[in-house]
Scaffold this active site. Structure first.
Site, short mmCIF file in Angstrom:
data_model
loop_
_atom_site.label_atom_id
_atom_site.label_comp_id
_atom_site.label_asym_id
_atom_site.label_seq_id
_atom_site.Cartn_x
_atom_site.Cartn_y
_atom_site.Cartn_z
CE LYS A 182 -2.47 3.45 1.78
NZ LYS A 182 -1.86 4.73 2.22
CD GLU A 258 12.60 4.08 8.75
OE1 GLU A 258 12.70 5.09 9.49
OE2 GLU A 258 12.47 4.15 7.52
CB CYS A 291 13.15 8.77 8.33
SG CYS A 291 13.87 7.37 7.46
CD GLU A 392 10.75 12.98 10.87
OE1 GLU A 392 11.64 12.32 10.32
OE2 GLU A 392 9.64 12.51 11.19
#
Length: 489
Positions: A182, A258, A291, A392
């Protein structure tokens, strides 16, 4: 600007449109305009994909026929190689990759990682002998066998979609799982190509399924909540990762996550080329949308003013050498969407409000085109408790923080909810290694060493996730341990 072919679903061995023929536009980050169309999967489409994957795992020899798996995964790799030009088009037009970034994280690194999986796969241990043990008056022989976990839901992000798709799909297939991929709504084509080429390679129906839609949550939540899906492998934000853990708990589903990062690069006072180490910390590759990017630069307080001067010069020298679609030297393009641009710009405004000083950038750049362009941005006079140092941003925004000594640098690096990656630079390897070992993070680069590669495990501590992807450990994430013991004759 290239017009992308329609992205189709792949369910139970059939390439097709969505129920009712529904589609949605794929928007180019470079122009803000449609660059293609994608099937808009319904709940019934997702249900069909789950049922197909379950049937393929339960009723075929996919989980036990290692030779077939390796042959088909190898054939699929060759087809991806033959379609590198199309992969490049998808990376540039869907994810907003600059041309100079395509040959790195977006395409070449992804395919290199695929090769690494094939290289380490022979090291997978399928059995372990635990010997015999005497008890209760007889001898028992014990052996562990390692088996594929079952049906996998692989939910992937938009930032480096091919790289993440390969990381999950190839590992799951080699382990013997069946799966539903997906991809994010922004990058459906980089998922759809797995279905197209799997069909061409001759994969059995149901082993690979690909579904996507305009709703970013519908298909993912169905995969997470359905008890027929045994494992969820997700890469994305920490907030969504927490929701996946919550929703998966009802079926005690295994999850691999993750997630985000706010990684620190520590440049110690004895770094042999201090100016170069500081300048190279500029956060420009793929507009900072990674990331594991090192978005906090930590420098000694005694050299803080020097470091700020170096960065002003470095950003000034970088200038306008970014944001041109057809320039092969450019490594930075737009951010992926209007929503992401607004998010990053809001953090830049927040940094000013918090008292940080703009050393470079800070503005949207509509002169670059109709897409989502933000200047490379750097903040000085930052303290680690500021939100721009703790949250972030996922954009081209670097923050620079001073430290007193090694212990203080380690404290600052560790005072974060995240723990994904990081770096240390020093002229003394033992000193750098001591700092690296004390940072609570899943991977650390020392003096520029490459800590992220397809043959190495990758993942995080704390809010950066659960489990490891890539390398031998990445394949083993998709295995279960079964212990068999029998009474000796």
């Amino acid at each position: 600007m290239t017009s992308l072919p329609d992205a189709k679903l792949y369910i139970d061995g059939v390439l097709r449109g969505a129920e009712g023929g529904k589609t949605f536009d794929v928007i180019s980050p470079w122009t803000g305009e449609p660059v293609g169309k994608a099937a808009d999967a319904s709940a019934a489409d997702v249900e069909a994909a789950i049922a197909a994957a379950r049937r393929a795992f339960d009723e075929t020899d996919w989980s036990t026929n290692v030779e077939k798996r390796v042959a088909l995964v190898t054939k699929l790799r060759a087809l991806f190689e033959a379609n590198k030009e199309r992969l490049s088009d998808l990376a540039r037009n869907e994810a907003g990759a600059a041309w100079g970034a395509v040959g790195r994280a977006h395409v070449d690194m992804a395919l290199d990682g695929w090769d690494d999986y094939l290289k380490v796969f022979p090291e997978v241990r399928w059995e372990k002998d635990y010997g015999s043990r005497h008890g209760y008056g007889f001898e028992t022989v014990r052996k562990a066998v390692y088996e594929p976990v079952g049906v996998v839901g692989a939910i992937t992000p938009w930032n480096v979609p091919l790289y993440v798709n390969v990381g999950k799909v190839v590992a799951a297939l080699l382990a013997g799982c069946t799966l539903i991929l997906k991809p994010a709504p922004n990058t459906p084509g980089m998922g759809a190509i797995f279905g197209e080429l799997a069909k061409e390679a001759g994969f059995p129906p149901g082993v690979i399924n690909v579904v996507f839609g305009a709703d970013p949550a519908l298909a993912g939540e169905m995969l997470v909540q359905d008890p027929r899906v045994d494992l969820i492998s997700f890469t994305g934000s920490t907030g969504v990762g927490k929701r996946i853990m919550e929703q998966g708990a009802a079926s005690l589903k295994r999850v691999f996550l993750e997630l985000g990062g706010k990684s620190a690069k520590i440049v110690l006072d004895d770094a042999p080329n201090f100016a170069m180490e500081v300048a190279q910390a500029m956060l420009v590759f793929h507009a900072g949308q990674g990331c594991a990017v090192q978005s906090r630069l930590l420098v000694p307080k005694s050299r803080y003013e020097e470091a700020k001067g170096i960065l002003k010069h470095a950003y000034g020298s970088f200038g306008d050498n970014w944001g041109v679609f057809d320039d092969p030297k450019h490594i930075m393009g737009p951010v992926v969407s209007k929503r992401q641009m607004e998010r990053v710009l809001s953090y830049i405004e927040l940094g000013k409000e918090e008292g940080a000083t703009l050393l470079a950038g800070g503005k949207a750049r509509p002169d670059k085109g109709g897409g989502y362009f933000i200047e490379p941005t750097c903040f000085g006079d930052v303290t680690n408790d500021m939100r721009i140092a703790q949250e972030e941003i996922f954009g081209p925004v670097l923050v620079v923080i001073p430290f007193e000594d090694d212990n203080d640098a380690i404290r600052i690096a560790n005072e974060s909810a995240y723990g994904l990656s990081g770096g240390v630079s020093s002229g003394d390897l033992d000193r750098a290694m001591n700092v690296a070992k004390r940072i609570r993070s899943g991977s650390i680069s020392v003096n520029g060493g490459m800590c992220i590669a397809g043959d190495l495990p990758f993942g995080g501590y704390k809010a950066s996730g659960v489990g490891r992807e890539w390398g031998l450990e990445g394949i083993e994430e998709f295995l279960e341990t079964k212990l068999i013991a029998w009474r000796a004759a």
